[in-house]
Design a protein around this motif. Structure first.
Motif, PDB file in Angstrom:
ATOM      1  N   ALA A  38       0.829  -1.204   0.000  1.00 34.16           N
ATOM      2  CA  ALA A  38       0.000   0.000   0.000  1.00 34.16           C
ATOM      3  C   ALA A  38       0.862   1.252   0.000  1.00 34.16           C
ATOM      4  CB  ALA A  38      -0.932  -0.017   1.211  1.00 34.16           C
ATOM      5  N   TRP A  75      -2.859   0.483 -11.313  1.00 35.64           N
ATOM      6  CA  TRP A  75      -3.659   1.559 -10.728  1.00 35.64           C
ATOM      7  C   TRP A  75      -3.378   2.848 -11.489  1.00 35.64           C
ATOM      8  CZ3 TRP A  75       0.761  -0.492  -8.672  1.00 35.64           C
ATOM      9  CH2 TRP A  75       1.860   0.376  -8.565  1.00 35.64           C
ATOM     10  N   ALA A 130      -8.090   1.429  -9.090  1.00 34.52           N
ATOM     11  CA  ALA A 130      -7.144   0.353  -8.794  1.00 34.52           C
ATOM     12  C   ALA A 130      -7.762  -1.014  -9.049  1.00 34.52           C
ATOM     13  CB  ALA A 130      -6.696   0.436  -7.331  1.00 34.52           C
ATOM     14  N   SER A 132      -8.528  -4.752  -8.071  1.00 30.88           N
ATOM     15  CA  SER A 132      -8.805  -5.340  -6.761  1.00 30.88           C
ATOM     16  C   SER A 132      -7.744  -6.343  -6.329  1.00 30.88           C
ATOM     17  CB  SER A 132     -10.191  -6.000  -6.772  1.00 30.88           C
ATOM     18  OG  SER A 132     -10.301  -6.941  -7.814  1.00 30.88           O
ATOM     19  N   ARG A 172      -7.662  -6.330  -0.459  1.00 31.67           N
ATOM     20  CA  ARG A 172      -8.592  -5.509   0.320  1.00 31.67           C
ATOM     21  C   ARG A 172      -7.869  -4.624   1.321  1.00 31.67           C
ATOM     22  NH1 ARG A 172     -13.593  -9.624   1.874  1.00 31.67           N
ATOM     23  NH2 ARG A 172     -14.315 -10.011  -0.298  1.00 31.67           N
ATOM     24  N   THR A 193      -4.875  -3.354   1.145  1.00 30.92           N
ATOM     25  CA  THR A 193      -4.221  -2.237   0.467  1.00 30.92           C
ATOM     26  C   THR A 193      -5.233  -1.173   0.057  1.00 30.92           C
ATOM     27  OG1 THR A 193      -2.341  -3.513  -0.330  1.00 30.92           O
ATOM     28  CG2 THR A 193      -2.957  -1.583  -1.626  1.00 30.92           C
ATOM     29  N   LEU A 194      -6.360  -1.581  -0.504  1.00 31.35           N
ATOM     30  CA  LEU A 194      -7.382  -0.615  -0.898  1.00 31.35           C
ATOM     31  C   LEU A 194      -7.928   0.116   0.317  1.00 31.35           C
ATOM     32  CD1 LEU A 194      -9.370  -2.578  -3.654  1.00 31.35           C
ATOM     33  CD2 LEU A 194      -7.367  -1.097  -3.906  1.00 31.35           C
ATOM     34  N   LEU A 244      -5.333   2.713   1.445  1.00 26.94           N
ATOM     35  CA  LEU A 244      -5.350   3.869   0.555  1.00 26.94           C
ATOM     36  C   LEU A 244      -6.527   4.780   0.885  1.00 26.94           C
ATOM     37  CD1 LEU A 244      -4.471   2.153  -2.846  1.00 26.94           C
ATOM     38  CD2 LEU A 244      -2.986   3.656  -1.516  1.00 26.94           C
ATOM     39  N   THR A 245      -7.669   4.190   1.190  1.00 21.41           N
ATOM     40  CA  THR A 245      -8.833   4.976   1.586  1.00 21.41           C
ATOM     41  C   THR A 245      -8.568   5.726   2.882  1.00 21.41           C
ATOM     42  OG1 THR A 245     -10.331   3.411   0.493  1.00 21.41           O
ATOM     43  CG2 THR A 245     -11.283   4.860   2.166  1.00 21.41           C
ATOM     44  N   HIS A 278      -7.401   8.782  -0.114  1.00 23.66           N
ATOM     45  CA  HIS A 278      -7.678   8.551  -1.529  1.00 23.66           C
ATOM     46  C   HIS A 278      -9.126   8.104  -1.709  1.00 23.66           C
ATOM     47  CE1 HIS A 278      -3.402   8.782  -2.541  1.00 23.66           C
ATOM     48  NE2 HIS A 278      -3.149   7.966  -1.528  1.00 23.66           N
ATOM     49  N   VAL A 332     -10.975   5.711  -3.553  1.00 24.18           N
ATOM     50  CA  VAL A 332     -10.596   4.513  -4.292  1.00 24.18           C
ATOM     51  C   VAL A 332     -11.779   3.968  -5.080  1.00 24.18           C
ATOM     52  CG1 VAL A 332      -9.714   2.160  -4.113  1.00 24.18           C
ATOM     53  CG2 VAL A 332      -8.819   3.951  -2.602  1.00 24.18           C
ATOM     54  N   ASP A 390     -12.683   0.659  -7.168  1.00 23.46           N
ATOM     55  CA  ASP A 390     -12.259  -0.709  -7.455  1.00 23.46           C
ATOM     56  C   ASP A 390     -12.645  -1.033  -8.901  1.00 23.46           C
ATOM     57  OD1 ASP A 390     -11.857  -3.448  -7.670  1.00 23.46           O
ATOM     58  OD2 ASP A 390     -12.616  -3.901  -5.662  1.00 23.46           O
TER      59      ASP A 390
END
Length: 590
Positions: free
Chosen positions: A306, A513, A534, A536, A540, A542-543, A546-547, A551, A553, A555
């Motif tokens: 991430a 991404w 990004a 997927s 999960r 990492t996403l 980022l949130t 960010h 995000v 998916d």
């Protein structure tokens, strides 16, 4: 690391492109004794038939290459300029604040034909007939269409039917778009190419014939047909009818050329890009910024952390902010933008949280951004979630492009990113069988900017082929379609290959991404300061991280972003790989 296909290895030649027919054509030329340049030109013309929603004869083709005898990279400058009548006053006088994203008003001088033939004349070995015959055959006898062609035609079907009847005649059968796999013929295009060949073969000698074909295009029947057609008015993305500005003299006064490549030292590796009339230097800027974070960048089983994605996104925002402020067909201060001092200062702006501002640097005085940007801010990206073309009902398009890489045993190496002249960009010129491009939509209509519209000026394009040197030797050619995403998805590949240690295919397959935190180059020029699109497969966790960093995000799904291809040559071994996303791109070789 999961990979979709093997990395190809061999010693004779490698071709990788966004369509299997083009790759197969290029390999057929190599097998027939041609070199990488012969193969690239033949494959490039086939791409115009096989992916007509992504490029065409009325488009452009920038490239980067080295020859077996000259290892200094050079740029093929295959982007035509704005017409002599294309002034800001003319366009704004029509009541427009942006150049429309489709229609005749957005056309620049068609460049692809002259650029391909210049490359063939100077560096190929085959005759024009030998390399063009494959594309003529597909245009005359038919090519099975990929699903995206039918999807694109469906989107603009009403436009074709009500306003672009010549396009409807070519692309609609009994009022219906073509089905996937349907054999599609374009006899008018085949006839245009055959007439050009006939005029070329009226003279003797390989090079003289190629030059005769160039003149037949820019000073003959093609230029005359384009001027006559541009005098008519057709509906465009503005929702109104406008005539074009191109004249036969515009075509006659321009020809493709070569330029010095931009080479950026990154240690053992060096990146090679086109100049600041493209967005290419942004990849070098991103790589330089991230070099200062090398100890914080990591991959586990081919998946970036991430932290890696966050730092990459923030570096992208800074590089593309500089693109907006400084890049264009003008004197771009690349010596400053790529300097260690400037890079260090810019790197200090990268924090642990997502930035939400467009922050260009003072590379040559105070940066100046278009005043219209604030009114374009906040819209969703539209094209980013899938990496496939987004086509509006009026024909405006984002990110429609193809890509091609070739290497041969002698060491000829080339990366090319053809685009423009999409079937949906403007009405078909019936006697020629193709339409014009809409690349002028990338100009701003505000005076005094590096990318302001002006007669004879090239738009600052997104097309961005790449090459890389290892210890000073050209070893790698790569690239992808994708509009503004090209130098972001290439960054994903670059990091996975050079930092993550993945081979070419693994690096292409690695999760990708991009961000939309800067103005789109395509009408209607929207942007979203915090959005990150990004795949997927980043995971999960990492996403979620980022949130948490701020960010927004999106998916995109597991396999959605990028259409990369790549070839390499090292130690006598040739390698190639192509993107499996979209089920079109293939690499071939032996």
């Amino acid at each position: 690391m999961f990979t979709t296909r093997p990395e190809l290895t061999g010693t004779h030649g490698m071709v990788a492109s966004t369509h299997w027919l083009a790759s197969a054509t290029g390999m057929a030329v190599l097998e027939n004794g041609g070199n990488a340049f012969d193969a690239a030109v033949a494959a490039g013309f086939v791409l115009q038939v096989a992916e007509p929603h992504l490029n065409g004869p009325g488009g452009q083709v920038p490239g980067i290459f080295v020859t077996a005898h000259d290892r200094t990279p050079r740029v093929l400058a295959g982007q035509g300029p704005a017409p002599a009548a294309a002034t800001i006053e003319h366009v704004t006088g029509l009541g427009l604040d942006l150049v429309p994203g489709s229609g005749l008003l957005a056309a620049t001088v068609p460049a692809a034909w002259d650029a391909w033939l210049l490359l063939l004349r100077d560096h190929g070995t085959k005759s024009l007939r030998e390399v063009l015959g494959y594309a003529i055959g597909y245009a005359r006898n038919g090519v099975p269409l990929v699903s995206r062609v039918g999807h694109t035609v469906r989107t603009v079907q009403e436009l074709f039917t009500e306003h672009w009847p010549t396009s409807a005649a070519l692309w609609l059968t009994d009022g219906k778009p073509p089905a996937t796999g349907q054999l599609h013929r374009n006899p008018a295009l085949a006839g245009t190419w055959e007439r050009l060949l006939a005029e070329a073969e009226a003279v003797s000698g390989r090079e003289a014939q190629i030059d005769a074909a160039r003149r037949a295009w820019s000073q003959g029947f093609v230029a005359e047909a384009i001027e006559a057609f541009c005098r008519k008015a057709f509906r465009d993305a503005s929702g109104r009818d406008h005539a074009g500005l191109l004249t036969a003299q515009d075509l006659a006064s321009w020809s493709a050329s070569y330029e010095d490549a931009l080479i950026t030292d990154l240690g053992d590796w060096s990146l090679v890009k086109c100049g600041g009339w493209t967005q290419g230097p942004t990849l070098a800027q991103q790589a330089l910024l991230l070099n200062g974070f090398r100890d914080e960048l990591s991959y586990v089983d081919g998946i970036p952390s991430a932290r890696t994605v966050h730092l990459a996104v923030e570096a992208t925002k800074l590089a593309f902010a500089d693109r907006e402020a400084w890049y264009g067909d003008t004197d771009v201060p690349l010596d400053v933008l790529l300097s260690a001092e400037y890079t260090d200062a810019r790197r200090a702006l990268i924090g642990d949280e997502a930035s939400g501002e467009l922050r260009p640097g003072a590379a040559a005085g105070e940066p100046k951004l278009p005043a219209i940007l604030d009114s374009l801010r906040g819209a969703t990206s539209g094209d980013g979630a899938t990496g496939e073309p987004t086509v509006g009902p009026q024909g405006q398009v984002r990110g429609d492009t193809v890509h091609l890489d070739v290497v041969d045993a002698a060491g000829n190496l080339i990366s090319l990113t053809p685009s423009g002249g999409w079937l949906q960009s403007s009405p078909t010129i019936p006697e020629l069988g193709f339409c014009l491009d809409s690349r002028a939509q990338m100009f701003w209509l505000e005076p005094g900017l590096p990318n302001s519209l002006a007669p004879g000026k090239r738009p600052r394009i997104t097309l961005s082929p790449s090459m890389a040197l290892r210890d000073g030797e050209p070893v790698l050619a790569f690239g992808t379609p994708g509009g503004d995403q090209q130098d972001q998805w290439q960054l994903c590949f670059w990091l996975a290959h050079t930092l993550g240690g993945l081979n070419l295919q693994e690096a292409i397959d690695s999760p990708a991404w991009h961000t939309t935190a800067f103005p789109s180059s395509f009408y209607p020029r929207s942007w979203n300061p915090r959005e990150v699109v990004a795949e997927s497969r980043l995971g999960r966790a990492t996403l979620a991280e980022l949130t948490e960093r701020g960010h927004q995000v999106v998916d995109a799904g597991e396999w959605a972003l990028g259409r990369l291809s790549a070839v390499s040559r090292s130690g006598g071994i040739l390698r190639a790989a192509a993107n499996a996303r979209g089920m079109q791109g293939y690499a071939v070789g032996r």
